[in-house]
Design an enzyme around this catalytic site. Structure first.
Site, PDB file in Angstrom:
ATOM      1  N   LYS A  50       0.269 -79.197  48.249  1.00  0.00           N
ATOM      2  CA  LYS A  50       1.314 -78.745  47.684  1.00  0.00           C
ATOM      3  C   LYS A  50       2.653 -78.150  48.394  1.00  0.00           C
ATOM      4  O   LYS A  50       3.833 -78.476  48.177  1.00  0.00           O
ATOM      5  CB  LYS A  50       0.881 -77.887  46.431  1.00  0.00           C
ATOM      6  CG  LYS A  50       0.005 -78.422  45.153  1.00  0.00           C
ATOM      7  CD  LYS A  50      -0.331 -77.394  44.498  1.00  0.00           C
ATOM      8  CE  LYS A  50      -1.331 -78.048  43.264  1.00  0.00           C
ATOM      9  NZ  LYS A  50      -1.846 -77.047  42.416  1.00  0.00           N
ATOM     10  N   SER A  66      -0.577 -73.329  46.351  1.00  0.00           N
ATOM     11  CA  SER A  66      -1.933 -72.768  45.995  1.00  0.00           C
ATOM     12  C   SER A  66      -2.648 -73.583  44.838  1.00  0.00           C
ATOM     13  O   SER A  66      -2.155 -74.416  44.035  1.00  0.00           O
ATOM     14  CB  SER A  66      -1.602 -71.351  45.128  1.00  0.00           C
ATOM     15  OG  SER A  66      -2.844 -70.580  44.960  1.00  0.00           O
ATOM     16  N   ASP A  67      -3.924 -73.456  44.837  1.00  0.00           N
ATOM     17  CA  ASP A  67      -4.728 -74.239  43.962  1.00  0.00           C
ATOM     18  C   ASP A  67      -6.129 -73.557  43.963  1.00  0.00           C
ATOM     19  O   ASP A  67      -6.553 -72.614  44.541  1.00  0.00           O
ATOM     20  CB  ASP A  67      -5.168 -75.496  44.441  1.00  0.00           C
ATOM     21  CG  ASP A  67      -5.491 -76.547  43.242  1.00  0.00           C
ATOM     22  OD1 ASP A  67      -4.713 -76.949  42.693  1.00  0.00           O
ATOM     23  OD2 ASP A  67      -6.872 -76.397  43.334  1.00  0.00           O
ATOM     24  N   GLN A  68      -6.642 -73.780  42.589  1.00  0.00           N
ATOM     25  CA  GLN A  68      -7.757 -73.055  42.140  1.00  0.00           C
ATOM     26  C   GLN A  68      -8.820 -74.050  41.605  1.00  0.00           C
ATOM     27  O   GLN A  68      -8.537 -74.846  40.696  1.00  0.00           O
ATOM     28  CB  GLN A  68      -7.602 -71.893  41.061  1.00  0.00           C
ATOM     29  CG  GLN A  68      -8.873 -71.417  40.862  1.00  0.00           C
ATOM     30  CD  GLN A  68      -8.701 -70.227  39.779  1.00  0.00           C
ATOM     31  OE1 GLN A  68      -8.345 -70.756  38.490  1.00  0.00           O
ATOM     32  NE2 GLN A  68      -8.463 -68.957  40.106  1.00  0.00           N
TER      33      GLN A  68
END
Length: 188
Positions: A50, A66-68
């Site tokens: 991203k 950011s990622d989760q």
């Protein structure tokens, strides 16, 4: 210039806490897992992808990706998208511990800094009526794990084990503030 590579209202609201000027842009990243990819690796890869997607078009900006990923029994729990899927997720997590892997990447050109957080959430045993009442109240269909810990979802838990409570919402601000300071941003 600071850019958040996300259109998530949750991440935008979290980043606003740091009181730095920024703008949001959609990275258009394919978020599908690679074959055999572990949830923690998926979160890190997507956060970096991203940031890279936006940094390519804005080489002078610092870009935050950011990622989760929520993990139960080694499998990724995605965003449910609808009520039946949310019911199934909450039933599967009832009385169990779920790992949330949250990664953040800060990038400008070839400069890349990254951090990751592991948050463990232990859900209380959930009876079907409690799941129904919760979903009626909050409709968390756009949230991994089918809950909003910053809202009524907190009532579903027995415990949260984390070094950064904002990571569970989707952007680990403690880690991000450290990365921003390391790149010269004046974060209080």
């Amino acid at each position: 210039m600071l850019i958040l590579a996300s259109t998530s209202p949750y991440r935008r609201q979290l980043l606003e806490r740091l009181r730095l000027p920024f703008r949001c842009l959609a990275p258009g990243t394919d978020e599908r897992a690679l074959c055999g990819e572990r949830p923690a690796d998926l979160a890190g890869r997507l956060a970096a992808a991203k940031a890279a997607a936006i940094a390519l078009a804005h080489p002078q900006a610092w870009v935050i990706g950011s990622d989760q990923c929520a993990e139960l029994d080694g499998h990724v729990l995605g965003k449910p998208g609808n009520r039946p899927a949310a019911i199934a997720q909450l039933q599967a997590m009832s009385g169990r511990t779920v790992d949330f892997h949250t990664a953040v990447c800060l990038r400008r050109g070839d400069q890349v800094l990254a951090a990751a957080d592991l948050t463990r959430v232990r859900l209380r045993p959930l009876e079907p009526a409690a799941i129904e009442r919760y979903l009626d109240a909050e409709q968390p269909y756009d949230c991994a794990g089918s809950f909003k810990c910053e809202g009524l979802g907190i009532a579903l838990f027995e415990a949260i084990d984390s070094t950064d409570p904002t990571a569970l919402i989707g952007l680990p601000l403690i880690a991000l503030a450290g990365l921003l300071r390391a790149t010269g941003h004046a974060v209080p």
